[in-house]
Design a protein around this motif. Structure first.
Motif, PDB file in Angstrom:
ATOM      1  N   THR A 267       0.829  -1.191   0.000  1.00 47.12           N
ATOM      2  CA  THR A 267       0.000   0.000   0.000  1.00 47.12           C
ATOM      3  C   THR A 267       0.867   1.245   0.000  1.00 47.12           C
ATOM      4  O   THR A 267       2.070   1.196   0.228  1.00 47.12           O
ATOM      5  CB  THR A 267      -0.927   0.005   1.229  1.00 47.12           C
ATOM      6  N   ARG A 268       0.238   2.376  -0.238  1.00 42.29           N
ATOM      7  CA  ARG A 268       0.946   3.647  -0.138  1.00 42.29           C
ATOM      8  C   ARG A 268       1.260   3.922   1.325  1.00 42.29           C
ATOM      9  O   ARG A 268       0.497   3.526   2.208  1.00 42.29           O
ATOM     10  CB  ARG A 268       0.085   4.782  -0.700  1.00 42.29           C
ATOM     11  N   PRO A 269       2.347   4.619   1.610  1.00 36.87           N
ATOM     12  CA  PRO A 269       2.639   4.963   3.005  1.00 36.87           C
ATOM     13  C   PRO A 269       1.505   5.760   3.618  1.00 36.87           C
ATOM     14  O   PRO A 269       0.834   6.530   2.929  1.00 36.87           O
ATOM     15  CB  PRO A 269       3.918   5.810   2.901  1.00 36.87           C
ATOM     16  N   PRO A 270       1.235   5.588   4.918  1.00 39.75           N
ATOM     17  CA  PRO A 270       0.141   6.311   5.571  1.00 39.75           C
ATOM     18  C   PRO A 270       0.461   7.787   5.730  1.00 39.75           C
ATOM     19  O   PRO A 270       1.594   8.218   5.551  1.00 39.75           O
ATOM     20  CB  PRO A 270       0.037   5.627   6.938  1.00 39.75           C
ATOM     21  N   ALA A 271      -0.538   8.553   6.089  1.00 40.03           N
ATOM     22  CA  ALA A 271      -0.337   9.979   6.346  1.00 40.03           C
ATOM     23  C   ALA A 271       0.713  10.161   7.428  1.00 40.03           C
ATOM     24  O   ALA A 271       0.725   9.452   8.425  1.00 40.03           O
ATOM     25  CB  ALA A 271      -1.650  10.617   6.774  1.00 40.03           C
ATOM     26  N   GLY A 272       1.623  11.107   7.196  1.00 36.35           N
ATOM     27  CA  GLY A 272       2.676  11.347   8.173  1.00 36.35           C
ATOM     28  C   GLY A 272       3.973  10.655   7.839  1.00 36.35           C
ATOM     29  O   GLY A 272       4.976  10.850   8.508  1.00 36.35           O
ATOM     30  N   SER A 273       3.957   9.816   6.782  1.00 38.00           N
ATOM     31  CA  SER A 273       5.196   9.156   6.382  1.00 38.00           C
ATOM     32  C   SER A 273       6.148  10.174   5.791  1.00 38.00           C
ATOM     33  O   SER A 273       5.751  11.174   5.208  1.00 38.00           O
ATOM     34  CB  SER A 273       4.890   8.055   5.346  1.00 38.00           C
ATOM     35  N   ASP A 274       7.441   9.893   5.906  1.00 33.57           N
ATOM     36  CA  ASP A 274       8.455  10.790   5.364  1.00 33.57           C
ATOM     37  C   ASP A 274       8.616  10.636   3.856  1.00 33.57           C
ATOM     38  O   ASP A 274       9.262  11.441   3.206  1.00 33.57           O
ATOM     39  CB  ASP A 274       9.815  10.512   6.020  1.00 33.57           C
ATOM     40  N   GLN A 275       8.045   9.552   3.281  1.00 35.15           N
ATOM     41  CA  GLN A 275       8.263   9.258   1.874  1.00 35.15           C
ATOM     42  C   GLN A 275       7.078   9.706   1.028  1.00 35.15           C
ATOM     43  O   GLN A 275       5.935   9.689   1.472  1.00 35.15           O
ATOM     44  CB  GLN A 275       8.459   7.749   1.689  1.00 35.15           C
ATOM     45  N   PRO A 276       7.308  10.070  -0.236  1.00 35.30           N
ATOM     46  CA  PRO A 276       6.204  10.341  -1.137  1.00 35.30           C
ATOM     47  C   PRO A 276       5.453   9.054  -1.430  1.00 35.30           C
ATOM     48  O   PRO A 276       5.971   7.974  -1.275  1.00 35.30           O
ATOM     49  CB  PRO A 276       6.901  10.886  -2.403  1.00 35.30           C
ATOM     50  N   ALA A 277       4.199   9.182  -1.867  1.00 35.32           N
ATOM     51  CA  ALA A 277       3.358   7.998  -2.043  1.00 35.32           C
ATOM     52  C   ALA A 277       3.364   7.467  -3.468  1.00 35.32           C
ATOM     53  O   ALA A 277       2.730   6.477  -3.754  1.00 35.32           O
ATOM     54  CB  ALA A 277       1.921   8.336  -1.638  1.00 35.32           C
ATOM     55  N   ASP A 278       4.017   8.119  -4.397  1.00 32.96           N
ATOM     56  CA  ASP A 278       3.953   7.706  -5.797  1.00 32.96           C
ATOM     57  C   ASP A 278       5.029   6.693  -6.131  1.00 32.96           C
ATOM     58  O   ASP A 278       6.036   6.565  -5.455  1.00 32.96           O
ATOM     59  CB  ASP A 278       4.112   8.926  -6.711  1.00 32.96           C
ATOM     60  N   GLY A 279       4.781   5.959  -7.229  1.00 35.60           N
ATOM     61  CA  GLY A 279       5.818   5.098  -7.787  1.00 35.60           C
ATOM     62  C   GLY A 279       5.997   3.782  -7.074  1.00 35.60           C
ATOM     63  O   GLY A 279       7.094   3.255  -7.023  1.00 35.60           O
ATOM     64  N   LEU A 280       4.913   3.183  -6.568  1.00 34.93           N
ATOM     65  CA  LEU A 280       5.063   1.922  -5.852  1.00 34.93           C
ATOM     66  C   LEU A 280       5.649   0.830  -6.720  1.00 34.93           C
ATOM     67  O   LEU A 280       6.343  -0.048  -6.243  1.00 34.93           O
ATOM     68  CB  LEU A 280       3.690   1.464  -5.329  1.00 34.93           C
ATOM     69  N   ASP A 281       5.342   0.850  -8.033  1.00 30.01           N
ATOM     70  CA  ASP A 281       5.837  -0.251  -8.844  1.00 30.01           C
ATOM     71  C   ASP A 281       7.169   0.052  -9.495  1.00 30.01           C
ATOM     72  O   ASP A 281       7.570  -0.602 -10.440  1.00 30.01           O
ATOM     73  CB  ASP A 281       4.807  -0.660  -9.897  1.00 30.01           C
ATOM     74  N   THR A 282       7.897   1.027  -8.989  1.00 31.00           N
ATOM     75  CA  THR A 282       9.273   1.239  -9.433  1.00 31.00           C
ATOM     76  C   THR A 282      10.144   0.105  -8.938  1.00 31.00           C
ATOM     77  O   THR A 282      10.138  -0.225  -7.768  1.00 31.00           O
ATOM     78  CB  THR A 282       9.819   2.571  -8.887  1.00 31.00           C
ATOM     79  N   GLN A 283      10.919  -0.510  -9.803  1.00 32.43           N
ATOM     80  CA  GLN A 283      11.783  -1.610  -9.409  1.00 32.43           C
ATOM     81  C   GLN A 283      13.193  -1.083  -9.177  1.00 32.43           C
ATOM     82  O   GLN A 283      13.846  -0.589 -10.091  1.00 32.43           O
ATOM     83  CB  GLN A 283      11.801  -2.703 -10.486  1.00 32.43           C
ATOM     84  N   PRO A 284      13.680  -1.149  -7.922  1.00 30.19           N
ATOM     85  CA  PRO A 284      14.988  -0.592  -7.607  1.00 30.19           C
ATOM     86  C   PRO A 284      16.109  -1.319  -8.330  1.00 30.19           C
ATOM     87  O   PRO A 284      15.967  -2.465  -8.749  1.00 30.19           O
ATOM     88  CB  PRO A 284      15.102  -0.807  -6.089  1.00 30.19           C
TER      89      PRO A 284
END
Length: 292
Positions: A267-284
């Motif tokens: 899931t996207r990080p919850p409210a208050g997370s330090d990270q942006p919520a976009d790009g979950l399917d980016t493969q590192p």
């Protein structure tokens, strides 16, 4: 691709036989907990038979998940992906990967609704759809490696008492019964330690990390079997990664070689997370993981 010891957790497009005692037992004696798990699973199935059934997603009658919604769920899980890039607890301050994670699908639409209904509304029949999706993610992560220990994250004791079962253990048990992941072994090694390690919904990164720190430990009876073994942590949902990081810490402290993790949904990080919520399917990019 992250590699540790003898095991690798790969980018997808590249198997687990849970043992009979693979059940979450909380702090209860093993026999009593196995009985409770069995009774809980039987109750879930009985409830599904006796209660009026309709699709948990669209409301279509006579099916916990209608054919159309089941197909949509399978499409959501058709391409497992690397998901640790949006889990801040699994990255260093410089953005390097601490623990690689493969997710079966995005936590949304039919997958999210089916998983919520399975965990909280007694829809045990949904295991027949969710278990294959988790199995596909595990196969994508582990590939043809053999002898890897799959270690499920335990439910909190309160959640186990409320539901009567542990969702991750039940799904892995279903896969084991069907021989879906030969060559791997599910080891019920983790247990919850006393403390405030539950109730993380809606918390930010820092508060989640503080809440779960020290919340898990390895059972004394399992420590020797983990020493030097390649291990993959398995959970249902990934948010900030704090729970997976704590599970990996506990297994590593017991001598296990943590290769990575697999989740059914990210899931996207919850409210208050330090990270942006976009790009979950980016493969590192391939990263050497740390035994942490």
């Amino acid at each position: 691709m992250g590699t540790v010891g003898r095991c690798r957790v790969r980018d997808p497009d590249r198997t687990v036989v849970p043992s009979d005692d693979a059940r979450h037992r909380g702090v209860h004696p093993a026999r009593l907990a196995r009985l409770a798990q069995g009774v809980g699973e039987a109750f879930v199935e009985l409830l599904a038979v006796l209660a009026p059934v309709e699709c948990v997603c669209c409301g279509f009658e006579d099916s916990a998940l209608c054919g159309t919604c089941a197909r949509r769920l399978r499409l959501l899980c058709a391409r497992p992906f690397r998901a640790e890039g949006q889990a801040p607890a699994l990255l260093t301050a410089e953005g390097a990967v601490i623990l690689p994670v493969v997710a079966g699908g995005h936590y949304r639409d039919e997958l999210a609704q089916a998983l919520l209904s399975f965990k909280h509304l007694g829809q045990g029949r949904l295991a027949s759809v969710l278990a294959p999706a988790l199995g596909k993610a595990i196969r994508s992560a582990v590939g043809d490696a053999a002898g890897v220990c799959l270690i499920p994250v335990p439910s909190s004791n309160a959640a186990f008492r409320r539901r009567g079962f542990s969702p991750v253990h039940l799904l892995l048990g279903r896969l084991g019964q069907r021989g879906a992941l030969p060559g791997l072994h599910m080891t019920d090694a983790l247990k919850k330690a006393p403390g405030p390690g539950s109730g993380q919904k809606g918390l930010g990164r820092g508060e989640r990390a503080r809440r779960v720190r020290g919340s898990m430990t390895v059972r004394l009876s399992r420590k020797r079997s983990l020493e030097g073994r390649a291990c993959v942590i398995v959970d249902d949902v990934l948010t900030t990664g704090a729970t997976l990081a704590e599970a990996a810490r506990a297994v590593s402290s017991a001598g296990g070689v943590v290769c990575g993790a697999v989740v059914l949904a990210a899931t996207r990080p919850p409210a208050g997370s330090d990270q942006p919520a976009d790009g979950l399917d980016t493969q590192p990019a391939p990263t050497q993981t740390k035994n942490k």
